[in-house]
Structure formats: C-alpha cells, structure tokens
Write a protein that holds these residues in place. Structure first.
Motif, short mmCIF file in Angstrom:
data_model
loop_
_atom_site.label_atom_id
_atom_site.label_comp_id
_atom_site.label_asym_id
_atom_site.label_seq_id
_atom_site.Cartn_x
_atom_site.Cartn_y
_atom_site.Cartn_z
N HIS A 55 -56.14 1.51 -9.66
CA HIS A 55 -55.09 0.64 -10.21
C HIS A 55 -54.93 0.86 -11.71
O HIS A 55 -55.92 0.89 -12.46
CB HIS A 55 -55.41 -0.83 -9.92
CG HIS A 55 -54.22 -1.71 -10.03
ND1 HIS A 55 -53.69 -2.10 -11.24
CD2 HIS A 55 -53.43 -2.27 -9.08
CE1 HIS A 55 -52.64 -2.87 -11.02
NE2 HIS A 55 -52.44 -2.99 -9.73
N PRO A 56 -53.69 0.98 -12.20
CA PRO A 56 -53.48 1.24 -13.64
C PRO A 56 -54.01 0.15 -14.56
O PRO A 56 -54.47 0.45 -15.67
CB PRO A 56 -51.96 1.37 -13.77
CG PRO A 56 -51.38 0.85 -12.49
CD PRO A 56 -52.43 1.02 -11.44
N ILE A 57 -54.00 -1.10 -14.14
CA ILE A 57 -54.53 -2.17 -15.00
C ILE A 57 -56.05 -2.04 -15.14
O ILE A 57 -56.61 -2.18 -16.23
CB ILE A 57 -54.16 -3.56 -14.44
CG1 ILE A 57 -52.65 -3.78 -14.54
CG2 ILE A 57 -54.91 -4.67 -15.21
CD1 ILE A 57 -52.16 -5.07 -13.89
N VAL A 58 -56.70 -1.73 -14.03
CA VAL A 58 -58.16 -1.55 -14.06
C VAL A 58 -58.51 -0.33 -14.91
O VAL A 58 -59.46 -0.36 -15.69
CB VAL A 58 -58.72 -1.40 -12.63
CG1 VAL A 58 -60.23 -1.14 -12.66
CG2 VAL A 58 -58.41 -2.65 -11.81
N ARG A 59 -57.73 0.72 -14.78
CA ARG A 59 -57.96 1.91 -15.60
C ARG A 59 -57.81 1.60 -17.09
O ARG A 59 -58.54 2.13 -17.93
CB ARG A 59 -57.02 3.04 -15.17
CG ARG A 59 -57.41 3.62 -13.83
CD ARG A 59 -56.57 4.81 -13.44
NE ARG A 59 -57.15 5.48 -12.28
CZ ARG A 59 -56.63 6.57 -11.72
NH1 ARG A 59 -55.55 7.12 -12.22
NH2 ARG A 59 -57.21 7.10 -10.67
N LYS A 60 -56.86 0.73 -17.40
CA LYS A 60 -56.69 0.31 -18.80
C LYS A 60 -57.94 -0.43 -19.28
O LYS A 60 -58.42 -0.20 -20.40
CB LYS A 60 -55.45 -0.59 -18.92
CG LYS A 60 -55.16 -1.05 -20.35
CD LYS A 60 -53.81 -1.75 -20.45
CE LYS A 60 -53.83 -3.11 -19.82
NZ LYS A 60 -52.60 -3.89 -20.10
N SER A 61 -58.47 -1.31 -18.44
CA SER A 61 -59.70 -2.02 -18.79
C SER A 61 -60.85 -1.04 -19.02
O SER A 61 -61.61 -1.16 -19.98
CB SER A 61 -60.09 -2.99 -17.66
OG SER A 61 -59.26 -4.12 -17.62
N LYS A 62 -60.97 -0.07 -18.12
CA LYS A 62 -62.08 0.88 -18.21
C LYS A 62 -62.00 1.75 -19.45
O LYS A 62 -63.03 2.14 -20.01
CB LYS A 62 -62.12 1.76 -16.95
CG LYS A 62 -62.58 1.01 -15.71
CD LYS A 62 -63.03 1.93 -14.59
CE LYS A 62 -61.88 2.58 -13.89
NZ LYS A 62 -62.32 3.27 -12.64
N ARG A 63 -60.78 2.05 -19.90
CA ARG A 63 -60.64 2.88 -21.10
C ARG A 63 -61.28 2.26 -22.33
O ARG A 63 -61.74 2.96 -23.23
CB ARG A 63 -59.16 3.19 -21.36
CG ARG A 63 -58.61 4.32 -20.50
CD ARG A 63 -57.29 4.87 -21.03
NE ARG A 63 -56.22 3.91 -20.98
CZ ARG A 63 -55.41 3.71 -19.94
NH1 ARG A 63 -55.57 4.42 -18.83
NH2 ARG A 63 -54.43 2.82 -20.00
#
Length: 197
Positions: A55-63
C-alpha cells in the motif's frame, strides 16, 4: 499489521480469529491441515500482510524509517500502527480495550491446543505482559520494540524507533487512520470471498 489489528480485523468469526492469530507459524501450504474457517483466517492474514506491504500509504510511513532500519522498517510500522489502533480504540469498538483484550486472551487459552508450538509458546507472554493493551501507550510500545530488538540480538536497533515515533507522531497517526479505513474495507471483502471458497 501486528497482533491487535489482525485480531480486530477477524471481527466476530472466532475461527477466522484463530487462523489469523496463528498464521505466521503456518508455513507454505500447511494451512490445508486446518478446518475450512481456520484455513480462511490463515489466508486472510496473508492477504492483509500482502495488501499492507504494497500500500502506498504504508510505503510512505516506511520511508521515514528505511535509512535507519533497512528491512526492519515494515516490522516497526506494523507495531506503530497497532499503537494507533489501540490508542484510538474507542473509534473502532464500543467494547473497552481492556475488556476486549481479556476476552481475546480467554478465548485463545481455551483453544491453545489447536495452535502450532511457536504460538503456544508466545501466548503466555502475550497475556502476562498484556500486549494488546500495552500497545496503547508509548511506554508499552517502547518495551515491545526493546523486546523485538533483543530477538534480533541488537542488530535491528528497533529499540531506537520510539524516537522516530515521537518525531513523526502526527504523520504516522495520519497515515494509519487513512490506511486503516481502506484496510477494513479490503478485509471485509476478502473475508467474504474466502468463506465462499
């Protein structure tokens, strides 16, 4: 997502909850050894993890975490997201978190003999340290991250992630809140499909 989210997303189907709870200890196609609804719970857990990871939101968090923690960023986000679910529990359930957690612990203990050995070994610690409620406080999350760091023999440095939680608290909470609405809808549809097959 971590324990609290997986349990919560099982809703009122107790066999789905069992499967969702034990899934990480069921490798490959060994889910076929379980009754249909528990099997569905195992497959639901895998689907939730796959959906979350991509999910793009989760990927944003992980970044925000990747430079410091590398491939442990996803594990940390799973724990941090459970914090926001626990902290804002009143938005998701009419049952107080403490009551909900105790009900879950009792149910899991009653069905302990169905669980793989790894899960049977984890359950007493989960209950003793009240993980599901501990997620709600920063102190509780800190202890869980310290425990996870010990399991990696200090390699992950996950104990330091409490600093990142405090630094990006508003951003992480916003990410979680938006993402979880979508995850709940995905889980509802996936559960229906899995129970039909």
């Amino acid at each position: 997502m971590n324990f609290l989210a997986h349990i919560y997303l099982s809703k009122n189907n107790k066999n789905i909850l069992i499967g969702n709870f034990i899934a990480d200890a069921v490798k490959g196609n060994k889910f076929n050894n379980f009754p249909a609804e528990i099997k569905a719970g195992i497959l639901l857990h895998r689907a939730i993890d796959n959906y979350t990871d991509k999910h793009p939101i989760v990927r944003k968090s992980k970044r925000r975490l990747h430079k410091r923690y590398k491939h442990y960023d996803g594990v940390i986000i799973d724990i941090l997201y459970d914090h926001f679910l626990a902290k804002n529990w009143h938005n998701y359930s009419k049952i107080p978190l403490e009551v909900y957690a105790n009900n879950v612990y009792s149910f899991l203990q009653e069905n302990n003999e169905l669980f793989p050995t790894k899960i049977q070994n984890i359950l007493p610690y989960m209950i003793e340290y009240n993980w599901l409620v501990a997620y709600a406080s920063i102190e509780g999350i800190g202890k869980i991250l310290q425990g996870m760091n010990k399991r990696t023999k200090g390699v992950s440095k996950m104990d330091m992630a409490i600093e990142d939680l405090k630094l990006y608290y508003t951003e992480f909470e916003s990410d979680f809140t938006t993402f979880f609405i979508e995850l709940e809808q995905f889980t509802k549809e996936k559960t229906t499909l899995l129970l039909l097959t």
